[in-house]
Design a protein around this motif. Structure first.
Motif, short mmCIF file in Angstrom:
data_model
loop_
_atom_site.label_atom_id
_atom_site.label_comp_id
_atom_site.label_asym_id
_atom_site.label_seq_id
_atom_site.Cartn_x
_atom_site.Cartn_y
_atom_site.Cartn_z
N THR A 1 0.86 -1.17 0.00
CA THR A 1 0.00 0.00 0.00
C THR A 1 0.90 1.23 0.00
OG1 THR A 1 -1.73 -1.11 1.24
CG2 THR A 1 -1.75 1.29 1.27
N VAL A 2 0.66 2.12 -0.93
CA VAL A 2 1.46 3.33 -1.03
C VAL A 2 0.63 4.51 -0.52
CG1 VAL A 2 2.35 4.97 -2.71
CG2 VAL A 2 2.98 2.58 -2.89
N ARG B 1 -1.66 -0.85 -4.10
CA ARG B 1 -2.82 0.04 -4.00
C ARG B 1 -2.39 1.36 -3.37
NH1 ARG B 1 -6.44 -1.65 1.25
NH2 ARG B 1 -4.70 -1.40 2.67
N VAL B 2 -3.12 2.41 -3.65
CA VAL B 2 -2.68 3.76 -3.31
C VAL B 2 -3.73 4.49 -2.48
CG1 VAL B 2 -1.99 6.00 -4.25
CG2 VAL B 2 -1.31 3.92 -5.42
N GLU C 1 -8.89 2.28 -10.49
CA GLU C 1 -8.71 0.97 -9.89
C GLU C 1 -7.52 1.00 -8.93
OE1 GLU C 1 -8.14 -2.08 -12.82
OE2 GLU C 1 -7.51 -3.47 -11.23
N GLY C 2 -7.76 0.59 -7.68
CA GLY C 2 -6.66 0.48 -6.71
C GLY C 2 -6.27 1.78 -6.04
N GLN D 1 0.48 -6.10 4.73
CA GLN D 1 0.95 -5.45 3.50
C GLN D 1 2.12 -4.52 3.81
OE1 GLN D 1 -1.66 -3.57 0.84
NE2 GLN D 1 -2.11 -5.60 0.08
N HIS D 2 3.06 -4.43 2.86
CA HIS D 2 4.09 -3.41 2.99
C HIS D 2 3.43 -2.05 2.92
CE1 HIS D 2 7.59 -5.96 2.53
NE2 HIS D 2 6.95 -6.60 1.57
N LEU D 3 3.95 -1.11 3.72
CA LEU D 3 3.49 0.27 3.61
C LEU D 3 4.63 1.08 3.05
CD1 LEU D 3 1.69 1.13 6.96
CD2 LEU D 3 0.67 0.84 4.70
#
Ligand SMILES: *Cc1c(COP(=O)(O)O)cnc(C)c1O
Length: 433
Positions: free
Chosen positions: A131-132, A155-156, A178-179, A208-210
């Motif tokens: 997740t960004v 995903r952002v 999307e995302g 999830q990685h952040l």
């Protein structure tokens, strides 16, 4: 591999362990809260200045930094840098380097699109997802949302200060993709930036990685060295031998940091001017009027993508150059009144239509020239004037020409999730989105 890959160290642990590019991209911020910097600056192979294609130049210069062979990174840059970077001659040794021909009409497309491609490679290699998080004062969010949409592995979440971005920027930010989720935060840009930093400190969320796609992330920043090298090479190619000055309209100072790194990577000499609006901490620091890190709260101006009270990349600049910054960079603060006059003057005297950020740079260039600065001055044009039509029309009475990317967003379906200016609220929202 034909080169040793560059490692990355925290600005807060200059003698600490280095991590790989992949790890630096995935975490965004170092575990100690510092920002990653390359542990060395390999120079681009000699002859790089003959390379007139920015994507090829990016691959040649940055392969060691990304830790992959040139052939593996070139496709990423070819896809990311698929727009023009014209160097416009305004006469009297004044140039404008237009960086806004990408899909969201601001220079942030360069870093965001390159980072999206590089991050996608990392996630595919690892078979993981991330997740960004991104805080935006206007332009970053649109560029990042557009660059990362539909990636699948990433995903952002975009955070923006509600009611403090322009209508065009808001349309870009909130277009349904999307995302991508847009959060309208009840606070300032500095609140958004603080929330992102606080949540990032947790490093993982629901397995999830952040990470972040702000210019905190080295993968956003590194690709920006390329247009400085490209512009420098074009001036050389036209027979110019004097040292150029780059005037950088600045907020978080990512662009300026990339510029200063470009002199190490390119092995070339350039001078730098940081052009600020009334958020002038760095200009005052450079003039010896403010201590390191004695930041101010942000104030709102016409050049809102530069409304930053505490520039995050100050930490990188200070780690890279220290006290020498005050000798190497000249700072200017340009008020809103002067910004509007600058738009008017550029139009009437040079026939050039500038956005408010570029106009801040043009005013700083005029002041430097008046103070006797020699050689070519290159102002970085950071956004297209159509992104800020109200200010431009007020200053010159002319409607800016349309930018093909912007019309696309006007028609798109929009959605934003309201959010309190609080890291805990963001964390809750992220676990459920
Ligand atoms: C982000 C932005 C800036 C400031 O760039 P920094 O790298 O944060 O200093 C200037 N102009 C525009 C149009 C921007 O979007």
């Amino acid at each position: 591999m034909s080169f040793a890959p560059v490692g990355y160290r925290s600005t807060r642990a200059p003698d600490g362990e280095s991590v790989s590019f992949d790890d630096a991209v995935l975490s965004g911020l170092a575990p100690d809260g510092g920002l990653y910097l390359p542990d060395r600056m390999p120079q681009a192979p000699s002859g790089w200045e003959e390379e007139d294609d920015p994507a090829a130049l990016a691959a040649v210069a940055l392969a060691p930094f990304v830790g992959r062979e040139r052939g593996a990174v070139e496709p990423v840059f070819r896809k990311a840098l698929d727009f023009r970077l014209p160097l416009v001659d305004l006469g009297d040794d004044l140039y404008v380097l237009e960086l806004f021909h990408g899909p969201t009409a601001a220079f942030k497309d360069v870093g965001a699109r390159s980072m999206a491609g590089l991050m996608e490679q990392v996630m595919e290699k690892r078979g993981e997802s991330a997740t960004v998080l991104v805080a935006t004062s206007g332009d970053t969010g649109g560029a990042v949302a557009d660059a990362f949409a539909g990636l699948g592995t990433v995903r952002v979440a975009v955070l923006y200060p509600r009611g403090q971005v322009s209508a065009v920027q808001e349309a870009q930010l909130t277009a349904v993709r999307e995302g991508v989720t847009a959060f309208a935060v009840d606070g300032t840009f500095d609140d958004c930036q603080r929330m992102v930093k606080e949540v990032l400190a947790a490093r993982e969320l629901a397995g999830q990685h952040l990470s972040t796609a702000n210019s905190i992330n080295i993968a956003r920043l590194l690709p920006q060295v390329v247009y400085y090298m490209h512009a420098w090479a074009r001036l050389r190619g036209s027979g110019e031998t004097r040292v150029p000055t780059f005037v950088v309209p600045s907020g978080n100072l990512g662009n300026l940091t990339a510029g200063m790194m470009s002199t190490d990577i390119g092995g070339m000499r350039s001078d730098f001017v940081a052009a600020h609006n009334d958020n002038d901490y760095f200009a005052r620091f450079l003039a010896g009027e403010a201590e390191p890190y004695a930041f101010d709260p942000s104030v709102r101006t016409l050049s809102n993508a530069m409304d930053v009270g505490g520039p995050s990349n100050f930490e990188r600049l200070w780690a890279l150059r220290g006290e020498d910054l005050r000798r190497a960079v000249k700072g200017h603060a340009v008020s809103d009144v002067a910004t509007k006059e600058s738009i008017t003057r550029a139009w009437t005297e040079r026939g050039y239509l500038a956005c408010p950020h570029t106009a801040v740079g043009l005013e700083a260039a005029e002041r430097e020239r008046a103070a006797g600065r020699p050689g070519p001055i290159v102002v970085l044009a950071t956004a297209h004037p159509a992104k800020f039509p109200d200010t431009v029309i007020e200053a010159v009475g002319v409607e800016p020409p349309p930018h093909p990317g912007l019309e696309r967003f006007e028609r798109a379906e929009k959605r934003a999730v309201p959010l309190a200016a609080d890291a805990a609220a963001l964390e809750r929202a992220l676990t459920s989105f």
